[in-house]
Design a protein around this motif. Structure first.
Motif, PDB file in Angstrom:
ATOM      1  N   VAL A  93       4.032  14.532  -8.289  1.00  0.00           N
ATOM      2  CA  VAL A  93       2.933  13.675  -7.844  1.00  0.00           C
ATOM      3  C   VAL A  93       3.064  13.467  -6.346  1.00  0.00           C
ATOM      4  N   GLY A  94       1.943  13.598  -5.635  1.00  0.00           N
ATOM      5  CA  GLY A  94       1.966  13.431  -4.188  1.00  0.00           C
ATOM      6  C   GLY A  94       2.057  11.987  -3.753  1.00  0.00           C
ATOM      7  N   VAL A  95       1.208  11.130  -4.311  1.00  0.00           N
ATOM      8  CA  VAL A  95       1.167   9.729  -3.896  1.00  0.00           C
ATOM      9  C   VAL A  95       0.482   8.923  -4.992  1.00  0.00           C
ATOM     10  N   ILE A  96       0.831   7.640  -5.063  1.00  0.00           N
ATOM     11  CA  ILE A  96       0.202   6.719  -6.013  1.00  0.00           C
ATOM     12  C   ILE A  96      -0.441   5.589  -5.221  1.00  0.00           C
ATOM     13  N   TYR A  97      -1.710   5.312  -5.518  1.00  0.00           N
ATOM     14  CA  TYR A  97      -2.454   4.239  -4.851  1.00  0.00           C
ATOM     15  C   TYR A  97      -2.682   3.095  -5.841  1.00  0.00           C
ATOM     16  N   ALA A  98      -2.559   1.876  -5.344  1.00  0.00           N
ATOM     17  CA  ALA A  98      -2.827   0.673  -6.139  1.00  0.00           C
ATOM     18  C   ALA A  98      -3.309  -0.421  -5.206  1.00  0.00           C
ATOM     19  N   THR A  99      -3.962  -1.411  -5.759  1.00  0.00           N
ATOM     20  CA  THR A  99      -4.467  -2.522  -4.953  1.00  0.00           C
ATOM     21  C   THR A  99      -3.338  -3.502  -4.657  1.00  0.00           C
ATOM     22  N   PRO A 100      -3.439  -4.268  -3.575  1.00  0.00           N
ATOM     23  CA  PRO A 100      -2.419  -5.292  -3.302  1.00  0.00           C
ATOM     24  C   PRO A 100      -2.282  -6.281  -4.447  1.00  0.00           C
ATOM     25  N   ALA A 101      -3.417  -6.650  -5.082  1.00  0.00           N
ATOM     26  CA  ALA A 101      -3.359  -7.609  -6.185  1.00  0.00           C
ATOM     27  C   ALA A 101      -2.504  -7.071  -7.329  1.00  0.00           C
ATOM     28  N   ARG A 131      -8.928  -6.544   0.582  1.00  0.00           N
ATOM     29  CA  ARG A 131      -7.466  -6.596   0.707  1.00  0.00           C
ATOM     30  C   ARG A 131      -6.901  -7.861   0.081  1.00  0.00           C
ATOM     31  N   ASP A 132      -7.627  -8.972   0.214  1.00  0.00           N
ATOM     32  CA  ASP A 132      -7.152 -10.247  -0.329  1.00  0.00           C
ATOM     33  C   ASP A 132      -7.535 -10.438  -1.786  1.00  0.00           C
ATOM     34  N   GLY A 133      -8.404  -9.563  -2.310  1.00  0.00           N
ATOM     35  CA  GLY A 133      -8.819  -9.676  -3.697  1.00  0.00           C
ATOM     36  C   GLY A 133      -9.730 -10.859  -3.930  1.00  0.00           C
ATOM     37  N   VAL A 134      -9.955 -11.173  -5.197  1.00  0.00           N
ATOM     38  CA  VAL A 134     -10.788 -12.306  -5.584  1.00  0.00           C
ATOM     39  C   VAL A 134      -9.983 -13.200  -6.505  1.00  0.00           C
ATOM     40  N   LEU A 135     -10.392 -14.459  -6.579  1.00  0.00           N
ATOM     41  CA  LEU A 135      -9.750 -15.388  -7.491  1.00  0.00           C
ATOM     42  C   LEU A 135     -10.209 -15.070  -8.906  1.00  0.00           C
ATOM     43  N   GLY A 136      -9.268 -14.772  -9.759  1.00  0.00           N
ATOM     44  CA  GLY A 136      -9.644 -14.406 -11.119  1.00  0.00           C
ATOM     45  C   GLY A 136      -8.553 -13.559 -11.753  1.00  0.00           C
ATOM     46  N   SER A 137      -8.896 -12.926 -12.834  1.00  0.00           N
ATOM     47  CA  SER A 137      -7.935 -12.135 -13.602  1.00  0.00           C
ATOM     48  C   SER A 137      -7.674 -10.798 -12.935  1.00  0.00           C
ATOM     49  N   ASP A 138      -6.738 -10.039 -13.525  1.00  0.00           N
ATOM     50  CA  ASP A 138      -6.503  -8.672 -13.056  1.00  0.00           C
ATOM     51  C   ASP A 138      -7.765  -7.828 -13.172  1.00  0.00           C
ATOM     52  N   ASN A 139      -8.536  -8.076 -14.231  1.00  0.00           N
ATOM     53  CA  ASN A 139      -9.759  -7.301 -14.417  1.00  0.00           C
ATOM     54  C   ASN A 139     -10.721  -7.487 -13.258  1.00  0.00           C
ATOM     55  N   ALA A 140     -10.828  -8.714 -12.768  1.00  0.00           N
ATOM     56  CA  ALA A 140     -11.759  -8.984 -11.678  1.00  0.00           C
ATOM     57  C   ALA A 140     -11.353  -8.261 -10.407  1.00  0.00           C
TER      58      ALA A 140
END
Length: 835
Positions: A651-659, A706-715
């Protein structure tokens, strides 16, 4: 007529032509294969067999030997085809599987137990498994009646009954009433995936029963205490219980698999370690186990106890009884037939033809179940024995015939004689292991996508511990209940040997370069390889010199590896495949520049099942490297397959959100550990980022910030926009409010294909999202339980076509020349192309 031994058979490098059972077995195989791959009626096969037999009878009367042989082979082929047709295609009108679908439905069934319940222990706790599975029980039953309202209707068919919990009190022959759910075995949902439905059909099982509690199973009538099946079943269960009492609990499952064939008691990690190191044959009762038992018993009985013929009779009876107790699996049947015929030959003081014995064993296996021809276990078993029978006499030196050579050998000092014997044994063991591995490796690669060089070193090293474990284990089973001191000593030796085996296998599975994962070879390459081996073995006079054979072997291997590379490149296209993984998500993007991106990889339940689905598709496409993996959010059903995929693909790279990376739960910790162990970069990404791909393909992150939203992982699910040649595919993860509200606040767009958020959940505002995106196709990645008619209606209101992976299997979207085509793996929805 005198039978020939192995040494006589290869004298002068030529095999005797008269091996009639080999011809019979070949004709039987040809007939079975002809029926599997054709739609000929069973009556036609019977008529062909009868007509050919009559022709053989006439040719025999006219002394036309060659014509008679050919007609007899055709008759045998017709019989094989008819028997396979009967086993594979013909089922009763009241067959329970005719009423089963892949979606489980409530049912009440009366059935006959075909054996005692097999206990399957609960797997170790795994944070990646969102729904932990407890201990279960497996029971094979034959249906007798099904309740229809207040009436009972007759039913037939064999099914596997799975019960959550430990079921006891049921024995072979008992009539039981089952209140549970009826379903069909799972068919292949994705390209390259193993088809469990076809595997079960080979055993004439078209249905599957499940119950949530042991109390759902009620014994209504006890079976006869004197039935043979009940006696054998009690012996098997008693042996299993004896092993658990005598051995350490950590080694008892391995002992049960090694001695009784009860592999379901092993945990998945142990089974995987044996498979990866190429030593899984140790767990499959075959010639090694049966032959070891026969030789040990013959040696014990010949210690002045009984005569030679009585010893041979006892060996034959005990070997036959052992094969019946372990449920007569094909490798055990093959080994038992060989042992019985060798005992007969030794009784008559005659030699034998190894290929004739092997052919007879194959005929008996196919007579029991003609579908065994297409299963990898019997294929590997017979291939290994045939390889040993052919190469063994050429690699094993015969006795010295020259008197001077014998005199020189006898006058050598004993240390030198011992060293020469040890060196000769080591060379022969390594050489035979290398030959068996070389002939079976392509077949293993084709079925399991695995190459295991570790077996070349591990098998000779474990030969001693395996032999000690088998012999001491047989003593435990035979004397552990009768002479406790002897049973205790044997159990200690068996436990030490099993511990050595288990530690060696686990160490080898973790060693560098012990095994490799790769795509399967092409079917034409595999057929050519084994056809050449068969012709070389059957017609020695046609074989070229050894140097030419080696050159042809390396050339054929290079051709198989080079054809995919040298294939002409396809026209630039984008292919997006939504894999069917149950309640979960796995989307493969094959980009125009040849790169491959994976968006999510997981499912609710077993991580191994999700990884098998994704890996099978990637190997089927010839993919061995993933340029990037994009993870949408921190729900395990979207990433729990990633750790196993990291072991099988680079695998070259894995991307994920900061949240997602803020999550410190045990599942995320295990994911991070797997990423670190694979030495793959883990990078954050958020809205506005674009992934670098070639051509005019654009991949952009639309959500979250980058800061995400207030809520669950799904949000905070990562929304990925894929654009190519004016077409758009939108991947949404499990997006729901308030993240969905942020997305809908943007200007409306038109999408060609969207992944329905949160597996088609009503919490993702389907009417609002459908009006905002106006899709042409909507893909719902989920199970049958994820169906929501109101959600599908909301998308259809926008004139979208809704496809679900539960019904359609894998769904592929191809964009090329500004056209878009949507196809499904299963023929539930038609392929559609739009300009």
């Amino acid at each position: 007529m005198e039978l020939l031994g192995a040494s006589d058979a290869v004298a002068g490098g030529r095999w005797p032509r008269y091996q009639p059972l080999v011809l019979v077995a070949a004709a039987l195989v040809a007939g079975i294969a002809a029926d599997r791959f054709s739609s000929t009626a069973v009556v036609a096969w019977w008529l062909a067999a009868l007509a050919s037999w009559c022709g053989w009878l006439l040719a025999w009367r006219l002394r036309r030997t060659r014509w008679g042989t050919a007609l007899l082979c055709v008759s045998v082929a017709g019989l094989g085809a008819a028997w396979h047709h009967q086993h594979w295609r013909l089922f009763g009108n009241d067959e329970m599987g005719r009423f089963a679908s892949e979606e489980a439905r409530p049912v009440c069934v009366e059935a006959i137990a075909l054996g005692s319940p097999h206990w399957v222990p609960a797997p170790p706790h795994d944070p990646l498994c969102a729904i932990p599975r407890g201990e279960r029980t497996r029971l094979r039953v034959r249906a007798a009646a099904v309740r229809d309202g207040e009436q009972w209707r007759s039913a037939s068919g064999v099914a596997q009954l799975w019960v959550d919990g430990r079921l006891s009190g049921v024995r072979a022959g008992d009539c039981v009433r089952v209140v549970g759910q009826l379903s069909a075995p799972a068919a292949a949902q994705n390209p390259g995936e193993f088809d469990f439905a076809l595997h079960a059909r080979a055993d004439r099982q078209l249905s599957r029963l499940s119950a949530d509690f042991p109390e759902c199973i009620q014994v209504t009538r006890r079976g006869s205490r004197w039935s043979v099946s009940r006696l054998l079943d009690q012996l098997r269960q008693g042996g299993d219980q004896l092993l658990w009492r005598r051995l350490d609990g950590r080694r008892a499952p391995l002992a049960a698999a090694l001695l009784l064939g009860l592999r379901e008691e092993l945990d998945l990690d142990t089974t995987a370690a044996f498979a990866q190191t190429g030593t899984v044959h140790i767990l499959s009762i075959s010639g090694l186990h049966v032959g070891m038992l026969a030789l040990f018993l013959f040696w014990v009985m010949r210690l002045g106890l009984v005569g030679r013929r009585l010893a041979l009779a006892c060996v034959a009876l005990v070997t036959l009884g052992y094969a019946l107790v372990i449920d007569a699996e094909p490798p055990a049947v093959r080994a038992t037939v060989v042992v019985l015929l060798v005992c007969v030959a030794q009784w008559r003081r005659e030699g034998w033809l190894p290929f004739n014995l092997l052919a007879l064993a194959g005929i008996l296996v196919l007579a029991m179940n003609p579908c065994e021809l297409f299963r990898i276990g019997p294929q590997l078993s017979f291939l290994a024995v045939a390889t040993l029978a052919w190469f063994g006499p050429r690699l094993v030196a015969g006795p010295l015939t020259d008197p001077l050579d014998r005199l020189i050998a006898q006058t050598r000092p004993w240390p030198q004689r011992l060293a020469r014997r040890g060196g000769r044994w080591a060379w022969q063991t390594v050489a035979l292991g290398l030959v068996v591995w070389g002939t079976s490796a392509p077949l293993v690669l084709a079925q399991f996508h695995l190459v295991s060089p570790a077996t070349l070193v591990l098998t000779p090293l474990l030969a001693g511990p395996v032999a000690l474990a088998l012999l001491s284990g047989f003593v435990v089973l035979a004397l552990g209940w009768l002479v406790p001191p002897v049973g205790g000593a044997a159990a200690l030796l068996c436990d030490i040997s099993l511990d050595t085996i288990q530690r060696g296998v686990e160490w080898a599975s973790r060693a560098p370069a012990s095994h490799f994962w790769a795509p399967a070879p092409s079917g034409w390459w595999l057929l050519g390889f084994y056809a050449a081996l068969a012709v070389g073995a059957a017609a020695p006079g046609w074989r070229p010199p050894r140097r030419w054979c080696l050159g042809a072997l390396f050339g054929w291997a290079a051709l198989g590896a080079g054809v995919p590379v040298l294939a002409p490149p396809e026209s630039p296209r984008l292919q997006c495949t939504f894999l069917s993984v149950g309640h979960g998500c796995g989307v493969v993007l094959e980009l125009p520049d040849g790169k491959t991106l994976l968006y999510d990889a997981g499912r609710l339940g077993s991580p191994q099942a999700g990884a098998r689905s994704v890996a099978g598709y990637l190997w089927q496409r010839g993919v061995t490297h993933l340029d990037a993996i994009v993870l949408s959010h921190a729900d395990v059903d979207h990433y729990n397959a990633v750790p196993e995929l990291l072991q099988k693909f680079s695998v070259g790279v894995i991307y994920a959100t900061p949240a997602m990376l803020y999550d410190e739960g045990p599942a995320m910790q295990k994911l991070r550990a797997a990423i670190d162990a694979a030495n793959v970069p883990l990078r954050e990404t958020w809205s506005g980022d674009r992934l670098r791909v070639g051509g005019d393909c654009l991949i952009e992150v639309w959500h979250p910030t980058r800061d995400g939203v207030l809520g669950s992982d799904n949000a905070n699910s990562l929304v990925l926009d894929v654009e190519y040649q004016g077409r758009r595919i939108l991947l949404t993860g499990d997006l729901e409010s308030p993240g969905m509200d942020d997305l809908l606040a943007e200007s409306p767009i038109h999408c060609d294909v969207i992944l329905a958020p949160h597996h088609g959940s009503t919490r993702s505002d389907p009417p609002g999202f459908a009006a905002w995106s106006t899709p042409q196709w909507v893909v719902i990645s989920g199970s049958f339980a994820d169906r929501r008619p109101e959600v599908e209606q909301a998308y259809r209101a926008q004139r979208a076509q809704v496809l679900t992976t539960a019904d359609c299997g894998a769904i592929s979207v191809t964009i090329a020349d500004a056209h878009i085509a949507v196809t499904t793996w299963r023929s539930v929805a038609p392929a559609v192309t739009r300009p």
